[in-house]
Design an enzyme around this catalytic site. Sequence first.
Site, PDB file in Angstrom:
ATOM      1  N   PHE A  83     -16.891   5.058   5.897  1.00  0.00           N
ATOM      2  CA  PHE A  83     -16.690   3.943   6.830  1.00  0.00           C
ATOM      3  C   PHE A  83     -15.538   3.039   6.391  1.00  0.00           C
ATOM      4  O   PHE A  83     -14.961   2.352   7.239  1.00  0.00           O
ATOM      5  CB  PHE A  83     -17.927   3.030   6.869  1.00  0.00           C
ATOM      6  CG  PHE A  83     -19.159   3.630   7.460  1.00  0.00           C
ATOM      7  CD1 PHE A  83     -19.296   3.765   8.829  1.00  0.00           C
ATOM      8  CD2 PHE A  83     -20.215   4.035   6.643  1.00  0.00           C
ATOM      9  CE1 PHE A  83     -20.453   4.300   9.379  1.00  0.00           C
ATOM     10  CE2 PHE A  83     -21.375   4.567   7.186  1.00  0.00           C
ATOM     11  CZ  PHE A  83     -21.491   4.704   8.552  1.00  0.00           C
ATOM     12  N   SER A 127     -13.722   6.853  16.535  1.00  0.00           N
ATOM     13  CA  SER A 127     -13.885   5.879  17.617  1.00  0.00           C
ATOM     14  C   SER A 127     -13.437   6.470  18.944  1.00  0.00           C
ATOM     15  O   SER A 127     -12.541   7.327  18.990  1.00  0.00           O
ATOM     16  CB  SER A 127     -13.023   4.663  17.280  1.00  0.00           C
ATOM     17  OG  SER A 127     -12.844   3.862  18.411  1.00  0.00           O
ATOM     18  N   TYR A 152      -4.241   0.658  14.273  1.00  0.00           N
ATOM     19  CA  TYR A 152      -5.648   0.876  13.917  1.00  0.00           C
ATOM     20  C   TYR A 152      -6.185   2.119  14.627  1.00  0.00           C
ATOM     21  O   TYR A 152      -6.745   3.021  14.021  1.00  0.00           O
ATOM     22  CB  TYR A 152      -6.511  -0.349  14.281  1.00  0.00           C
ATOM     23  CG  TYR A 152      -7.978   0.012  14.360  1.00  0.00           C
ATOM     24  CD1 TYR A 152      -8.726   0.187  13.192  1.00  0.00           C
ATOM     25  CD2 TYR A 152      -8.602   0.240  15.595  1.00  0.00           C
ATOM     26  CE1 TYR A 152     -10.060   0.576  13.269  1.00  0.00           C
ATOM     27  CE2 TYR A 152      -9.924   0.620  15.672  1.00  0.00           C
ATOM     28  CZ  TYR A 152     -10.648   0.789  14.503  1.00  0.00           C
ATOM     29  OH  TYR A 152     -11.945   1.189  14.576  1.00  0.00           O
ATOM     30  N   LYS A 156      -7.468   6.276  13.309  1.00  0.00           N
ATOM     31  CA  LYS A 156      -8.655   7.083  13.626  1.00  0.00           C
ATOM     32  C   LYS A 156      -8.242   8.485  14.051  1.00  0.00           C
ATOM     33  O   LYS A 156      -8.816   9.485  13.626  1.00  0.00           O
ATOM     34  CB  LYS A 156      -9.493   6.415  14.727  1.00  0.00           C
ATOM     35  CG  LYS A 156     -10.146   5.103  14.296  1.00  0.00           C
ATOM     36  CD  LYS A 156     -11.171   5.334  13.192  1.00  0.00           C
ATOM     37  CE  LYS A 156     -11.799   4.054  12.685  1.00  0.00           C
ATOM     38  NZ  LYS A 156     -12.564   4.221  11.445  1.00  0.00           N
TER      39      LYS A 156
END
Length: 340
Positions: A83, A127, A152, A156
């Site tokens: 995470f 995500s 960001y 992912k």
Amino acid sequence: MGKILVTGGTGFIGSHTVVELQEAGFEVIIVDNLSNSKIEVVDNIGRITGKTPEFENFDLSNRGETLSFFLRHRGEIDAVIHFAAFKAVGESVSKPLEYYRNNVGSLINILEAMKLSGVKHLVFSSSCTVYGQPDKLPVTESTPRRPAESPYGNTKSVNEDIIRDYCHAEKDINGIALRYFNPIGAHPSALIGESPVGIPNNLVPYITQTAAGVRKELSIFGNDYDTPDGTPIRDYIDVCDLSKAHVVAIRRLLDGKNKSNYEFFNIGTGRGLSVLELVNAFKKSTGAPLPYKIVGRRAGDIEKIWAETTLANNELGWKATVPIEETLLNAWKWEKKCRG
Ligand code: UDP
């Protein structure tokens, strides 16, 4: 049962996942540098589960420290749930290098260290941002990914590619990416929850802080979208439900039930709610006042997205179960607890 390394285990989703893992009988070791979380979370997890997880504080973007950690724990760790990452969309636009160095660098270090120390399984926190604004809804796992709106979001997508390519090259390494929709809520004990630093970017923390009187009013970013009430639609998933998806993904890997050595799943409820629907559900379930005003659209926001969750339902045997009213009530309980 096995021992799971949870990176970012003191963060919002990480801490709830540690609780679910421990309640399912796994041992947990958390690695977190506390860059966006508090050490108290470790004890609070212990209060919920009756067992305080092991904890080590270092930065996973430091290659030497990461390799040394995995070698020190050789033979002890059965799988990793990763995470640990920076997650502020806006900040990633102004500090792209920090985001790539931290989010991509940490993953590379972890994969390298897994190989060196014989750890074979990784669950990665991805995500729905990888889909951008899809043409067709709901989104399935075969919906094409779109170029990310922010550094960001791109970390992912890039990290998914790195895991896919590494699992292709190293046949004994297995990865599962879980593509979360919008995680919200808190543990029903109100001992852990989401703790945004400064002014919250996300809708639900902003709502709870407004209802608690910390913020004057909620700004709803646009009501002129092509949706029934004009406000954007998201798939809000309860954080405890989401955490349970990690437990089943870990079991799938440890039991060798995965169908290929890199898989990815949508983790949502399958139901889209508009901002106004969420605001009304919050008011109805909590009875708390929630002043709001409609303002202009927020740059980079997509209009609508929700998940098709059949693959996760069938393959992982996982389904979201917590009703939205209960999720919002838990978020509210947590907010009130934080305000003392
Ligand atoms: N939103 C809003 N006011 C806020 C924060 C968010 O109206 O103060 C809206 C935002 O425009 C989006 C939805 O709430 O439509 C969810 O936003 P969030 O940032 O939580 O998630 P994301 O946009 O990343 O899906």
